[in-house]
Design an enzyme around this catalytic site. Structure first.
Site: not given
Ligand code: GDP
Ligand code: MN
Length: 419
Positions: A139, A227
């Site tokens: 992530y 993101e």
């Protein structure tokens, strides 16, 4: 302003982030053609302004609320695969024909995920991207941290679809590194993050380049969030972005005319779009039945609170701004009247720089131009009050008058309840 994944990927790529190749399609035939160009093995992904697509479910419009209920009440229902019998909005295809079938199953349906809300989101486009053999999912994100007053990179070696669970149960698995905006992205930041995530050698260098590109994307587009989840390490050792999410700060849109065309109005609340088109910038649709026309954000908040204290529910937040333009009042009322749940309207004006007589003129003009078939409560205070009251008096309109805000809220709630 939120971007679609395919748009966010383009911005990331322009700023030096390695992303998998892919293009957007709006028909199954286009999806098939793109898959053929990419060599056949692809992933077909619903493009909507919400995440959790892989675990989401595609249904018809009438079934969205029931599906949302199902996904949110039992975590077991919110599980997804990219291949097999529980596929959702992200599907692996091994041939152009499979890509065509996947696109046909996704396009025109409503995708419901735990992030879409009970209405789900109609899928108008799919991204067809090169399929990745994923060895491990990470992530990586960057946000503007308002408390710190700086960009903040967040990363985790436990990326992928379970990142929310990781954040809730094991927050230590998410590492954070603030960036000093005056210095920009310094190489040690990339090295530190890479080491913390367990990267070494060439992969550490690949990761650092991606982290730097992520920061550059944020700065170049005035984003509040960028993101990548997952950032994948492939079976052959490449580090590559497989998903992308990007939100641009609306306050910076004035200097991104080129990005304005990426806006997808079909993803936004129709009333909010209408409000923006009519220059009523601060309008947010809410669930209640009392429409509010207020000048000033603070007063708008106080008005909503007072309506609630009187036992009612506001239908919207609306700040017409400090303008001496009766047309702005007309436009505000136009937006509110488009909302079928509105049963009464409360006009609460504290005239400072804005003049009460001009607001009154706007309300009168609105009655001349449109059919206003709900009761309107007016509470006016401030500059040119006498002139404003005289206009209201002489108009002969059935406006409900109030002197104090509490009284005005009470009258609006009564009027809405009586409707
Ligand atoms: P999201 O569910 O909306 O976050 O959509 P993602 O693009 O992140 O896809 C969900 C999941 O699908 C990812 O976490 C991956 O595990 C998987 N996935 C997406 N693309 C690929 C791919 O090209 N190959 C493989 N093997 N899995 C993929
Ligand atoms: Mn994702």
């Amino acid at each position: 302003m939120k971007l679609h994944e395919y748009q966010a990927r383009d911005l990331l790529a322009q700023n030096g982030v390695a992303v998998t190749a892919g293009r957007v399609a709006s028909t199954p035939a286009e999806a098939k053609a793109i898959a053929a160009e990419l060599g056949g093995k692809v992933v077909v992904k619903a493009q909507i302004h919400a995440g959790g697509r892989g675990k989401g479910r595609l249904v018809s419009e009438s079934e969205t609320a029931a599906m949302y209920e199902k996904l949110t009440t039992d975590p077991a229902n919110n599980s997804g695969q990219v291949k097999g019998d529980r596929v959702g909005g992200v599907r692996l295809a091994d041939t152009p024909e499979e890509a065509e079938q996947a696109a046909a199953a996704i396009l025109g349906k409503h995708l419901v995920s735990i992030q879409t809300g009970p209405e789900g989101k109609l899928v108008n486009r799919v991204l067809v991207a090169e399929q990745t053999d994923i060895a491990k999912e990470y992530y990586l994100a960057i946000i503007i941290d308002g408390a710190q007053g700086s960009p903040l990179i967040m990363a985790s070696a436990e990326g992928g679809q379970e990142i929310e669970v990781v954040a809730a149960n094991n927050p230590g698995a998410i590492i954070r590194e603030a960036i000093n905006p005056a210095a920009g992205f310094e190489p040690y930041v990339g090295r530190t993050l890479a080491a913390s995530l367990g990267f070494s050698g060439d992969q550490a260098a690949q990761f650092s380049a991606i982290a730097e590109g992520l920061y550059n994307t944020l700065v170049a587009s005035d984003a509040s969030l960028v993101e990548i989840n997952p950032l994948a390490v492939t079976d052959d050792g490449r580090v590559v972005a497989v998903d992308a999410k990007l939100t641009i700060d609306d306050n910076a849109m004035f200097r991104h005319k080129d990005l304005a065309e990426l806006r997808d109005k079909t993803e936004e609340d129709p009333l909010e779009v209408l409000a923006q088109d009519l220059g009523v910038a601060n309008f947010i649709k809410l669930e209640g039945n009392i429409g509010c026309v207020v000048n000033g954000a603070g007063l708008a908040m106080a008005t909503m609170d007072t309506i609630k204290l009187a036992g009612g529910e506001p239908a919207n937040f609306l700040d017409i701004g400090t303008v001496n333009d009766p047309q702005r009042v007309v436009n505000a009322l136009k937006v509110i009247l488009e909302d079928e749940s509105v049963k009464a309207i409360l006009v609460n004006i504290f005239g400072g720089m804005a003049r009460v007589d001009i607001i009154a003129q706007g309300v009168i003009m609105a009655h001349e131009q449109m059919k206003i078939d709900v009761p309107v409560v007016m509470r006016l205070v401030g500059t040119n009050l006498a002139e404003g009251e005289k206009l209201v008096e002489e108009s002969g309109l059935p406006l409900i008058r109030a002197k104090e805000l509490a009284e005005a809220a009470q009258k609006a709630v009564e009027a809405a309840n009586a409707a």
